[in-house]
Design an enzyme around this catalytic site. Structure first.
Site, mmCIF file in Angstrom:
data_model
loop_
_atom_site.group_PDB
_atom_site.id
_atom_site.type_symbol
_atom_site.label_atom_id
_atom_site.label_comp_id
_atom_site.label_asym_id
_atom_site.label_seq_id
_atom_site.Cartn_x
_atom_site.Cartn_y
_atom_site.Cartn_z
ATOM 1 N N SER A 144 -27.589 33.286 -17.425
ATOM 2 C CA SER A 144 -28.516 32.159 -17.523
ATOM 3 C C SER A 144 -29.935 32.694 -17.398
ATOM 4 O O SER A 144 -30.291 33.312 -16.391
ATOM 5 C CB SER A 144 -28.232 31.149 -16.410
ATOM 6 O OG SER A 144 -29.105 30.052 -16.478
ATOM 7 N N LYS A 170 -27.375 31.864 -21.969
ATOM 8 C CA LYS A 170 -27.863 30.493 -21.775
ATOM 9 C C LYS A 170 -29.367 30.513 -21.617
ATOM 10 O O LYS A 170 -29.907 31.257 -20.795
ATOM 11 C CB LYS A 170 -27.203 29.854 -20.551
ATOM 12 C CG LYS A 170 -27.745 28.469 -20.241
ATOM 13 C CD LYS A 170 -26.821 27.664 -19.346
ATOM 14 C CE LYS A 170 -26.952 27.983 -17.889
ATOM 15 N NZ LYS A 170 -26.172 27.038 -17.050
ATOM 16 N N LYS A 172 -32.562 28.290 -20.608
ATOM 17 C CA LYS A 172 -33.095 27.074 -20.014
ATOM 18 C C LYS A 172 -34.254 26.578 -20.883
ATOM 19 O O LYS A 172 -35.099 27.372 -21.320
ATOM 20 C CB LYS A 172 -33.584 27.345 -18.591
ATOM 21 C CG LYS A 172 -32.489 27.723 -17.597
ATOM 22 C CD LYS A 172 -31.639 26.525 -17.223
ATOM 23 C CE LYS A 172 -30.678 26.858 -16.084
ATOM 24 N NZ LYS A 172 -29.899 25.673 -15.661
ATOM 25 N N ASP A 198 -29.820 24.827 -22.115
ATOM 26 C CA ASP A 198 -29.576 23.957 -20.964
ATOM 27 C C ASP A 198 -30.871 23.263 -20.593
ATOM 28 O O ASP A 198 -31.866 23.911 -20.252
ATOM 29 C CB ASP A 198 -29.052 24.775 -19.783
ATOM 30 C CG ASP A 198 -28.745 23.915 -18.566
ATOM 31 O OD1 ASP A 198 -28.778 22.675 -18.671
ATOM 32 O OD2 ASP A 198 -28.462 24.494 -17.497
ATOM 33 N N GLU A 223 -26.517 21.799 -23.106
ATOM 34 C CA GLU A 223 -26.058 21.305 -21.805
ATOM 35 C C GLU A 223 -27.002 20.279 -21.218
ATOM 36 O O GLU A 223 -28.214 20.491 -21.154
ATOM 37 C CB GLU A 223 -25.902 22.491 -20.836
ATOM 38 C CG GLU A 223 -25.308 22.102 -19.505
ATOM 39 C CD GLU A 223 -25.115 23.296 -18.577
ATOM 40 O OE1 GLU A 223 -24.660 23.080 -17.436
ATOM 41 O OE2 GLU A 223 -25.406 24.442 -18.989
ATOM 42 N N ASP A 248 -22.923 18.474 -17.327
ATOM 43 C CA ASP A 248 -22.949 19.155 -16.030
ATOM 44 C C ASP A 248 -23.141 18.097 -14.951
ATOM 45 O O ASP A 248 -22.185 17.581 -14.384
ATOM 46 C CB ASP A 248 -24.074 20.189 -16.045
ATOM 47 C CG ASP A 248 -24.292 20.905 -14.715
ATOM 48 O OD1 ASP A 248 -23.551 20.653 -13.750
ATOM 49 O OD2 ASP A 248 -25.224 21.731 -14.631
ATOM 50 N N LYS A 272 -18.738 22.864 -11.806
ATOM 51 C CA LYS A 272 -19.258 23.549 -10.628
ATOM 52 C C LYS A 272 -18.557 22.945 -9.418
ATOM 53 O O LYS A 272 -18.749 21.760 -9.120
ATOM 54 C CB LYS A 272 -20.769 23.370 -10.513
ATOM 55 C CG LYS A 272 -21.564 24.009 -11.645
ATOM 56 C CD LYS A 272 -23.042 23.682 -11.523
ATOM 57 C CE LYS A 272 -23.850 24.345 -12.646
ATOM 58 N NZ LYS A 272 -25.263 23.893 -12.635
ATOM 59 N N GLY A 300 -23.094 28.338 -12.445
ATOM 60 C CA GLY A 300 -23.536 28.915 -11.183
ATOM 61 C C GLY A 300 -24.684 28.148 -10.570
ATOM 62 O O GLY A 300 -25.374 27.378 -11.237
#
Length: 386
Positions: A144, A170, A172, A198, A223, A248, A272, A300
């Protein structure tokens, strides 16, 4: 669950707050983290079997309403009195006991509940992954990457991640740091690298046309683009996107997962265990998604090696079909609190520990002592449940 359920009777919970500085700041749409305040739990049962667990709540209520401080209070005031000194025939009995007339605080509940699964596995003499029914021996691992100041800075990190062997990258994103950043990374890494974005709830349905521009980059998923409690608007957005939506924050329990499936709010779920209240809930979500043909993966929360152990065990379940955010210890920390530290091979795989009972790593007690900022011991005699 593998084998015969092992009884659990907690006699002591020691709460410890430690501070671990990140190697570099980690930025998402709702904030930036430079140092992790981490709540570790040391649990002991009636036969003096001991395990470590971790609460994943952050410093600020930006990802969820919980923080390390609210979790500390919840464990001390409400959770410990319900579990200390009580006999549970299996760790699966913890969740009903913690949910009865007790709303919210899933991360605090999860820390104790997951620790009890580890105690049960240790008592049964099997690895945690085996105890919960995990079948995978190695887990594909993604990375990430936090929001960067420029597309070029993000490209540099993405290229380094590809070279290191990560199976998924991933990115952000947030408004103002999205399409050009993703475009730059896709151009740099080529068409075959698994990329995802994400948003951590940074957009609204009014941004649907803008988000649809991400379709051209062949992302594995987008995401949580919309509100953290939303399912209906995500369904409307999914109908407008070719890119699969992964939920998520919206998936708080198995009922929300079933609602997502019924509404068509997404095609992938990030599980998660801390977010959903522990292993019993996470396994139920895994099973519901498996039955519906929805793949899941394990995200995570900037955990230490203790929390990572629980994520790796969970990700060994058979429907965890996409690379998880299970980066090696060295990704975030100069030195972790466990040995062996978590590592990833050149193929981007993390090995599920199967050689010893329990969580598969040993906690450096002396290092934890050195890092501890506060500590409190909760015992069965002082928390008798009425």
């Amino acid at each position: 669950m593998s084998g015969t359920p092992a009884t659990v009777q907690l006699e002591r919970i020691v709460l410890r707050e430690i501070r671990l500085p990140l190697k570099e700041p980690f930025r998402i749409s709702s904030g930036v983290c430079t140092e992790r305040r981490i709540l570790l739990l040391h649990l002991r049962d009636a036969d003096d079997v001991e395990v470590w667990a971790e609460c994943v709540a952050g410093e600020e209520p930006n990802y969820s309403a919980e923080t390390i401080d609210t979790a500390w209070h919840a464990i001390k005031t409400w959770i410990a009195p319900r579990v200390l000194g009580q006999r549970f025939e299996s760790p699966g009995e913890l969740r009903p006991a913690l949910e009865r007339d007790f709303r919210g605080h899933p991360m605090a509940k999860a820390a104790v509940e997951m620790g009890c699964w580890a105690l049960a596995a240790t008592r049964a003499g099997v690895p945690l992954a085996t105890y919960i029914g995990g079948t995978q021996s190695r887990i594909p691992t993604g990375i990430s990457l936090g929001i960067q100041d420029t597309p070029a800075a993000l490209v540099a990190r993405a290229l380094a991640a590809r070279a290191a062997g990560y199976r998924k990258i991933k990115l952000k994103i947030r408004p103002g740091a999205d399409v050009p950043y993703v475009a730059a990374v896709r151009a740099a890494v080529g068409p075959d690298v698994a990329l995802m974005a994400d948003a951590n709830s940074a957009y609204t349905l009014a941004d649907a046309a803008h988000l649809a521009r991400l379709d051209e980059f062949n992302l594995t998923m987008l995401e949580q683009p919309l509100g953290r409690d939303d399912l209906v608007q995500h369904a409307a957005l999914q109908h407008r996107l070719a890119t699969p939506i992964c939920l998520d924050e919206s998936i708080a329990d198995v009922d929300r997962a079933r609602d997502m499936i019924a509404l068509g709010s997404g095609r992938i779920v990030n599980v998660k265990p801390g977010r959903v209240g522990g292993f019993a809930s996470a396994i139920a979500i895994h099973d519901a998604c498996r039955d519906a043909g929805i793949p899941v993966w394990c995200g995570g929360m900037l955990e230490s090696g203790v929390g990572r152990a629980y994520n790796v065990a969970l990700a060994s379940l058979p429907n965890f079909l996409l690379p998880g955010d299970l980066s090696p210890s060295a990704r975030y920390w100069d030195r972790d609190v466990v040995t062996p530290e978590w590592t990833m091979d050149a193929s981007g795989l993390v090995t599920v520990p199967r050689e010893h009972p329990g969580i598969g790593v040993t906690v450096h007690a002396d290092r934890v002592d050195d890092l501890t900022r506060r500590c409190e011991t909760l015992g069965a005699l002082s928390h008798a449940h009425p």
